[in-house]
Scaffold this motif. Structure first.
Motif, PDB file in Angstrom:
ATOM      1  N   CYS A  46      15.414  40.421  24.397  1.00 26.58           N
ATOM      2  CA  CYS A  46      15.956  39.886  23.146  1.00 26.58           C
ATOM      3  C   CYS A  46      14.821  39.673  22.145  1.00 26.58           C
ATOM      4  N   HIS A  48      14.691  37.388  19.958  1.00 21.21           N
ATOM      5  CA  HIS A  48      14.592  35.958  19.606  1.00 21.21           C
ATOM      6  C   HIS A  48      13.636  35.221  20.534  1.00 21.21           C
ATOM      7  N   ALA A  49      13.769  35.406  21.823  1.00 22.35           N
ATOM      8  CA  ALA A  49      12.894  34.787  22.817  1.00 22.35           C
ATOM      9  C   ALA A  49      12.945  35.697  24.038  1.00 22.35           C
ATOM     10  N   ALA A  51      14.613  36.872  26.979  1.00 22.52           N
ATOM     11  CA  ALA A  51      15.801  36.964  27.820  1.00 22.52           C
ATOM     12  C   ALA A  51      16.178  38.428  27.907  1.00 22.52           C
ATOM     13  N   CYS A  65      23.359  37.901  23.879  1.00 24.69           N
ATOM     14  CA  CYS A  65      22.243  37.425  24.693  1.00 24.69           C
ATOM     15  C   CYS A  65      22.673  36.214  25.531  1.00 24.69           C
ATOM     16  N   LEU A  67      20.881  33.773  26.590  1.00 31.17           N
ATOM     17  CA  LEU A  67      20.118  32.535  26.439  1.00 31.17           C
ATOM     18  C   LEU A  67      20.623  31.651  25.292  1.00 31.17           C
ATOM     19  N   HIS A  68      20.735  32.220  24.090  1.00 33.87           N
ATOM     20  CA  HIS A  68      21.196  31.410  22.947  1.00 33.87           C
ATOM     21  C   HIS A  68      22.377  32.052  22.218  1.00 33.87           C
ATOM     22  N   GLY A  69      22.930  33.090  22.808  1.00 36.16           N
ATOM     23  CA  GLY A  69      24.137  33.670  22.220  1.00 36.16           C
ATOM     24  C   GLY A  69      23.913  34.591  21.026  1.00 36.16           C
ATOM     25  N   GLY A  70      22.649  35.002  20.793  1.00 37.23           N
ATOM     26  CA  GLY A  70      22.395  35.969  19.724  1.00 37.23           C
ATOM     27  C   GLY A  70      23.124  37.271  20.022  1.00 37.23           C
ATOM     28  N   PRO A  83      20.902  33.166  16.037  1.00 34.22           N
ATOM     29  CA  PRO A  83      19.484  32.928  15.751  1.00 34.22           C
ATOM     30  C   PRO A  83      18.659  34.210  15.629  1.00 34.22           C
ATOM     31  N   ILE A  84      19.294  35.363  15.573  1.00 33.51           N
ATOM     32  CA  ILE A  84      18.564  36.633  15.544  1.00 33.51           C
ATOM     33  C   ILE A  84      18.064  36.925  14.124  1.00 33.51           C
TER      34      ILE A  84
HETATM   35  S1  FES Z   1      16.684  34.637  23.553  1.00 32.81           S
HETATM   36 FE1  FES Z   1      18.323  35.861  22.855  1.00 32.81          FE
HETATM   37  S2  FES Z   1      19.324  34.609  21.409  1.00 32.81           S
HETATM   38 FE2  FES Z   1      17.618  33.425  22.020  1.00 32.81          FE
END
Ligand code: FES
Length: 105
Positions: A46, A48-49, A51, A65, A67-70, A83-84
């Protein structure tokens, strides 16, 4: 994209319709998607972070995703809002003789 950079990464039947799997090609984590019988590939990490998108949920042509639903559009890699902030890279794919190849150029 050159002819030399096609790499066999999976058997076609390892990616069922509507599913996503994660594979590794060299140093690269790649997600392979089967959307209505058509295979697509993106980087699997991902943007964003850290995952793996292949641990997330594929709904039609959007991967979410874990982890945070991106969310990303699989066919283009386009990020679909917070959050993407950065699209995920896509890779050219071809299927030959029951195997999936991606172009790593
Ligand atoms: S790691 Fe994928 S939305 Fe945060």
């Amino acid at each position: 994209m050159t002819a030399d950079n096609w790499v066999t990464v999976s058997k076609l039947d390892a990616v069922e319709v509507g599913n996503v799997i994660g594979i590794r090609a060299g140093e690269l984590d790649i997600a392979l998607y089967n959307i209505e019988g058509q295979i697509y590939a993106t980087h699997n990490i991902c943007t964003h972070a850290h995952a793996l998108l292949s641990d997330g949920w594929l709904e039609e042509d959007v991967i979410e995703c874990p982890l945070h639903g991106g969310r990303f559009e699989v066919k283009t890699g386009k990020g679909l809002g917070a959050p993407i902030t950065c699209d995920v890279r896509t890779l050219p794919v071809r299927v030959e003789d029951g195997v999936i190849q991606v172009n790593l150029a």
